[in-house]
Design a protein around this motif. Structure first.
Motif, short mmCIF file in Angstrom:
data_model
loop_
_atom_site.label_atom_id
_atom_site.label_comp_id
_atom_site.label_asym_id
_atom_site.label_seq_id
_atom_site.Cartn_x
_atom_site.Cartn_y
_atom_site.Cartn_z
N PHE A 220 38.19 50.56 39.16
CA PHE A 220 38.73 49.93 40.47
C PHE A 220 37.54 48.92 41.00
O PHE A 220 36.45 49.20 41.35
CB PHE A 220 39.21 50.68 41.70
CG PHE A 220 40.46 51.18 41.39
CD1 PHE A 220 41.73 50.43 41.84
CD2 PHE A 220 40.92 52.41 40.89
CE1 PHE A 220 42.90 51.09 41.49
CE2 PHE A 220 42.12 53.01 40.66
CZ PHE A 220 43.25 52.38 40.90
N VAL A 221 38.02 47.64 41.21
CA VAL A 221 37.09 46.64 42.06
C VAL A 221 37.84 46.41 43.20
O VAL A 221 39.14 46.18 43.36
CB VAL A 221 37.22 45.31 41.11
CG1 VAL A 221 36.36 44.23 42.08
CG2 VAL A 221 36.40 45.61 39.76
N ILE A 222 37.00 46.63 44.38
CA ILE A 222 37.45 46.44 45.76
C ILE A 222 36.98 45.13 46.30
O ILE A 222 35.82 44.93 46.18
CB ILE A 222 36.84 47.68 46.77
CG1 ILE A 222 36.97 48.95 46.01
CG2 ILE A 222 37.46 47.37 47.92
CD1 ILE A 222 38.58 49.20 45.77
N GLY A 223 37.97 44.16 46.51
CA GLY A 223 37.76 42.86 46.93
C GLY A 223 38.66 41.74 46.73
O GLY A 223 39.35 42.07 45.77
N GLY A 224 38.29 40.52 47.28
CA GLY A 224 39.08 39.66 46.91
C GLY A 224 38.62 38.24 46.52
O GLY A 224 39.50 37.30 46.20
N GLY A 225 37.54 37.92 46.41
CA GLY A 225 36.81 36.70 46.25
C GLY A 225 36.52 36.57 44.91
O GLY A 225 36.83 37.33 44.05
N ASP A 226 35.67 35.44 44.56
CA ASP A 226 35.25 35.21 43.11
C ASP A 226 34.32 36.33 42.62
O ASP A 226 34.50 36.56 41.35
CB ASP A 226 34.57 33.94 43.16
CG ASP A 226 35.68 32.56 43.35
OD1 ASP A 226 36.82 32.96 43.08
OD2 ASP A 226 35.07 31.71 43.73
N THR A 227 33.66 37.03 43.62
CA THR A 227 32.78 38.07 42.71
C THR A 227 33.64 39.19 42.38
O THR A 227 33.29 39.71 41.48
CB THR A 227 31.83 38.52 43.90
OG1 THR A 227 31.11 37.50 44.48
CG2 THR A 227 30.77 39.48 43.33
N THR B 202 47.61 40.00 50.71
CA THR B 202 48.24 39.35 49.59
C THR B 202 47.52 38.49 48.63
O THR B 202 46.60 37.92 49.23
CB THR B 202 49.95 38.99 49.83
OG1 THR B 202 49.62 37.54 50.49
CG2 THR B 202 50.36 40.04 50.86
N GLU B 203 48.31 38.05 47.44
CA GLU B 203 47.40 37.17 46.72
C GLU B 203 47.40 35.69 47.56
O GLU B 203 46.28 35.22 47.38
CB GLU B 203 48.13 36.76 45.46
CG GLU B 203 47.43 35.82 44.74
CD GLU B 203 48.52 35.61 43.27
OE1 GLU B 203 47.57 35.15 42.40
OE2 GLU B 203 49.30 36.17 42.97
N ALA B 204 48.28 35.46 48.46
CA ALA B 204 48.20 34.03 49.11
C ALA B 204 47.13 34.25 50.07
O ALA B 204 46.56 32.80 50.51
CB ALA B 204 49.45 34.00 50.17
N GLU B 205 46.49 35.19 50.44
CA GLU B 205 45.19 35.19 51.26
C GLU B 205 44.00 35.49 50.45
O GLU B 205 42.99 35.42 51.34
CB GLU B 205 45.47 36.31 52.27
CG GLU B 205 46.47 36.13 53.45
CD GLU B 205 48.01 36.77 53.03
OE1 GLU B 205 48.71 35.72 53.43
OE2 GLU B 205 48.14 37.36 52.20
N MET B 206 44.21 35.50 49.33
CA MET B 206 42.87 35.65 48.61
C MET B 206 41.79 34.51 48.74
O MET B 206 42.55 33.46 48.61
CB MET B 206 42.93 36.20 47.16
CG MET B 206 43.46 37.51 47.08
SD MET B 206 43.51 38.11 45.17
CE MET B 206 42.13 38.63 44.95
N PRO B 207 40.56 34.64 48.99
CA PRO B 207 39.70 33.40 49.21
C PRO B 207 39.28 32.81 47.83
O PRO B 207 38.67 31.72 47.81
CB PRO B 207 38.42 34.03 50.14
CG PRO B 207 38.35 35.11 49.56
CD PRO B 207 40.14 35.95 49.47
N GLY B 208 39.41 33.66 46.83
CA GLY B 208 38.61 33.14 45.60
C GLY B 208 39.60 32.12 44.68
O GLY B 208 40.54 31.68 45.26
N SER B 209 39.13 31.81 43.63
CA SER B 209 39.70 30.56 42.68
C SER B 209 41.01 31.26 42.26
O SER B 209 41.14 32.40 41.51
CB SER B 209 38.76 30.26 41.59
OG SER B 209 39.45 29.63 40.86
N LYS B 210 41.99 30.43 42.27
CA LYS B 210 43.34 30.70 41.60
C LYS B 210 43.32 30.87 40.06
O LYS B 210 43.54 31.77 39.30
CB LYS B 210 44.64 29.86 41.90
CG LYS B 210 45.71 30.27 41.31
CD LYS B 210 46.82 29.22 41.80
CE LYS B 210 48.09 29.79 41.23
NZ LYS B 210 49.26 28.79 41.42
#
Length: 484
Positions: free
Chosen positions: A301-308, A336-344
Motif C-alpha cells: 500500500f502507498v499512502i498519499g495522493g500526489g506525484d510522489t 476522490t480522484e477529482a481532488e488528487m493533486p498529482g498529475s493525471k
C-alpha cells in the motif's frame, strides 16, 4: 480585411483543426521490466508536423505565460517546424538552464500545454510542447555533444551554493556564466538533489542528470559532496568565506507519520523507498546502499495522493521483475480522484501498469506481529465534507466503517518539509516555524547580509520550474550585489 490577414486566418484555422501527434510510449508489460524512460522521443518529421499545429499566438502567448520560467515557446516551435532543431534547442536554453530536465519532469498539462490555445479550441488537444522540447534537446546532444555555452571572463568574486538540486544547479550555472567562481556543497554522495534521488528513472533517466552535472563541471563549477552545511560546516562560516552564498536545500524531509505502528518493519518513507529502488548503488548514501532493494512483500500500500505517491506505486510495480513474484500494489487516498493533486497522466500510467486505487480510504493504524513486522492496516472509509483551507472538500471519517486489509509493505508518501538544520544552527537566519527560509520576495535575500535563498527551501514543495525561476532571480540579485 487584407489578403495577408485573410491568408493568416485561414492558415490558423487549418492548424487549429490539425490532429495531435502524441509521442508513443512503451506498453505496460514492457515497461514493467525496467526502470528506463517509458516515453519515446519524436522522430524529426513527426516533431515538425506537431510543431506546425502552433498558430503563433500574438504576444503575450498563453503558453509563455503558463511556463514557470517564460520560455519563448512560439519561436521554438516555429524553428522546429522549419527544421531548425539546434536553433530551437538554443531558444529553450536561452531562458531555461536545464531543458533536458524540464522537458521530462514539468507537468506540462498544468503549465504551457494547459495554457495552449488548442486545449480550449477546436482540436481540444494542446500541442505536445514538452515532448518537442525533449526532441530538440536530444537532437542537440546527438549532433553537438554536451553544449558548454559561453562563460564571461572571471570577475574575481566567489559564490557558495548550498544544495545541488534544481535551484542550486540553476543558480550555480547562471552565476558561473556571469564570470563568478562557484562552489556547490551537497549533503549527498552526488549532486542532483530531487532530480537524482527523488524522481524515478522511468521519468528522468539518471544519465541525463549526470550529463548536466558534467556540463556544469566543464564550465568550471566545483562540487563538494557528502558535506551538510549546518552540520559539517556552519552556514555563517560560508558567508564569512565567500563573497555571496545561495541556499537551495529544497524540501526533502519526509513529513512525519501520525499513526501507531509507523515504526514497524515493512513501513517505508517515500524517500528511502525511491532511493533504494531507483538510484544506482554507487550513488546512494552509504547507509541506504548497504540495505539493497526494499524488502517488499506481496501486498503493498502507498499512502498519499500526489506525484510522489505515484512514483512509489510505479516503482513498487517494477520491483516485480527483480523480485520474481507478483505484487498487489494499491494507493490509498482519503479523497476522490477529482481532488488528487498529482498529475493525471501519472495516474493513468500507474493504472495501465496494474495499480489499484482505494479512494476515500485513510489509515487508522498499522498492525504488526510479535516480531515487529507489518501484517496489516486498519483503514476507515471517508466522505467529503465542506471545503478546507486548500479549497478541496475536507475528508470526514464514516463512523463504523473501519476494516483491516492484509499488508506486507507500506510506503508513506505524505509530502515533504524543508530541513530545519540551517535555521537551528544559524541564529541570525530568519525562518518560519515550519523551517522555511524567509527572503525578500523581490531579491531573494535572507536576513544574513550576503546570503540568498530560493526554491523549495523557501516555498515548500513546488515545481522544478518554479524552483529554477526563483534561483535565477536570486542569481541576478547576487550579481548586482557583487558588481556594486
Amino acid at each position: 480585411m487584407s489578403q495577408h490577414r485573410a491568408s493568416l486566418d485561414i492558415d490558423r484555422k487549418a492548424r487549429a483543426y490539425a490532429p495531435v501527434l502524441p509521442v508513443a510510449k512503451q506498453d505496460a508489460k514492457t515497461r514493467l521490466g525496467h526502470f528506463e524512460e517509458i516515453y519515446l522521443t519524436y522522430e524529426a518529421e513527426i516533431a515538425r508536423a506537431e510543431a506546425s499545429r502552433c498558430i503563433q499566438c500574438p504576444d503575450p502567448a498563453p503558453c509563455v505565460l503558463g511556463c514557470a520560467i517564460g520560455n519563448d515557446i512560439p519561436t521554438a516551435l516555429r524553428l522546429v517546424e522549419e527544421g531548425s532543431f539546434i536553433e530551437a534547442a538554443n531558444i529553450f536554453r536561452r531562458t531555461s538552464p536545464m531543458p533536458e530536465i524540464c522537458s521530462r519532469v514539468c507537468p506540462q498539462e498544468r503549465l504551457c500545454e494547459g495554457s495552449c490555445t488548442h486545449g480550449g479550441g477546436v482540436s481540444l488537444q494542446p500541442i505536445q510542447i514538452g515532448k518537442i522540447e525533449k526532441f530538440v534537446i536530444e537532437y542537440q546532444y546527438a549532433t553537438e555533444g554536451i553544449p558548454l555555452g559561453e562563460v564571461e571572463p572571471d570577475t574575481g568574486k566567489t559564490v557558495a551554493i548550498v544544495g545541488g538540486g534544481p535551484a542550486g544547479m540553476a543558480a550555480a550555472e547562471r552565476l558561473r556564466r556571469l564570470g563568478h567562481a562557484v562552489t556547490v556543497y551537497d549533503a549527498n554522495p552526488y549532486p542532483g538533489g530531487l532530480l537524482l534521488y527523488g524522481i524515478p528513472a522511468y521519468k528522468l533517466q539518471k544519465e541525463r542528470v549526470v550529463k548536466k552535472i558534467e556540463q556544469l563541471k566543464a564550465i568550471g563549477i566545483q562540487f563538494v559532496a557528502n558535506t551538510r552545511i549546518g552540520q559539517d560546516i556552519p552556514l555563517q562560516q560560508l558567508a564569512d568565506t565567500f563573497d555571496a552564498v545561495f541556499v537551495g536545500t529544497g524540501a526533502s524531509v519526509d513529513s512525519p507519520p501520525r499513526w501507531d505502528g509507523a515504526d514497524l518493519h515493512g513501513v517505508y518513507t517515500a524517500t528511502e523507498f525511491l532511493i533504494r529502488c531507483n538510484v544506482p548503488v554507487d550513488l546512494q548514501p552509504p547507509a541506504l546502499a548497504a540495505k539493497g532493494l526494499p524488502d517488499v512483500g506481496h501486498h503493498v500500500f502507498v499512502i498519499g495522493g500526489g506525484d510522489t505517491a505515484m512514483d512509489c506505486v510505479r516503482s513498487a510495480l517494477r520491483l516485480q521483475h527483480a523480485l520474481g513474484y507478483s505484487l498487489d500494489v494499491a494507493c490509498a487516498y482519503r479523497r476522490t480522484e477529482a481532488e488528487m493533486p498529482g498529475s493525471k497522466s501519472e495516474r493513468v500510467n500507474a493504472q495501465e501498469e496494474g495499480a489499484k486505487f482505494d479512494w476515500l480510504t485513510a489509515p487508522v493504524r498499522f498492525i504488526g506481529d510479535e516480531q515487529g513486522t507489518l501484517t496489516g492496516i486498519e483503514f476507515v472509509r471517508m466522505t467529503l465534507g465542506e471545503p478546507d483551507e486548500s479549497g478541496r472538500r475536507r475528508p470526514v471519517p464514516l463512523e463504523g466503517s473501519e476494516f483491516v486489509a492484509p499488508a506486507d509493505t507500506v510506503v508513506l508518501a505524505l509530502g515533504y518539509t524543508p530541513d530545519s538544520l540551517l535555521g537551528e544552527t544559524t541564529p541570525s537566519l530568519t525562518t518560519t516555524r515550519w523551517g522555511l527560509i524567509v527572503i525578500d520576495p523581490v531579491t531573494g535575500k535572507t536576513s544574513l547580509p550576503n546570503v540568498w535563498a530560493g526554491g523549495d527551501a523557501v516555498t515548500g514543495p513546488e515545481l522544478v520550474g518554479t524552483a529554477i525561476d526563483s534561483a535565477l532571480h536570486a542569481a541576478q540579485s547576487i550579481t548586482e550585489y557583487l558588481r556594486a
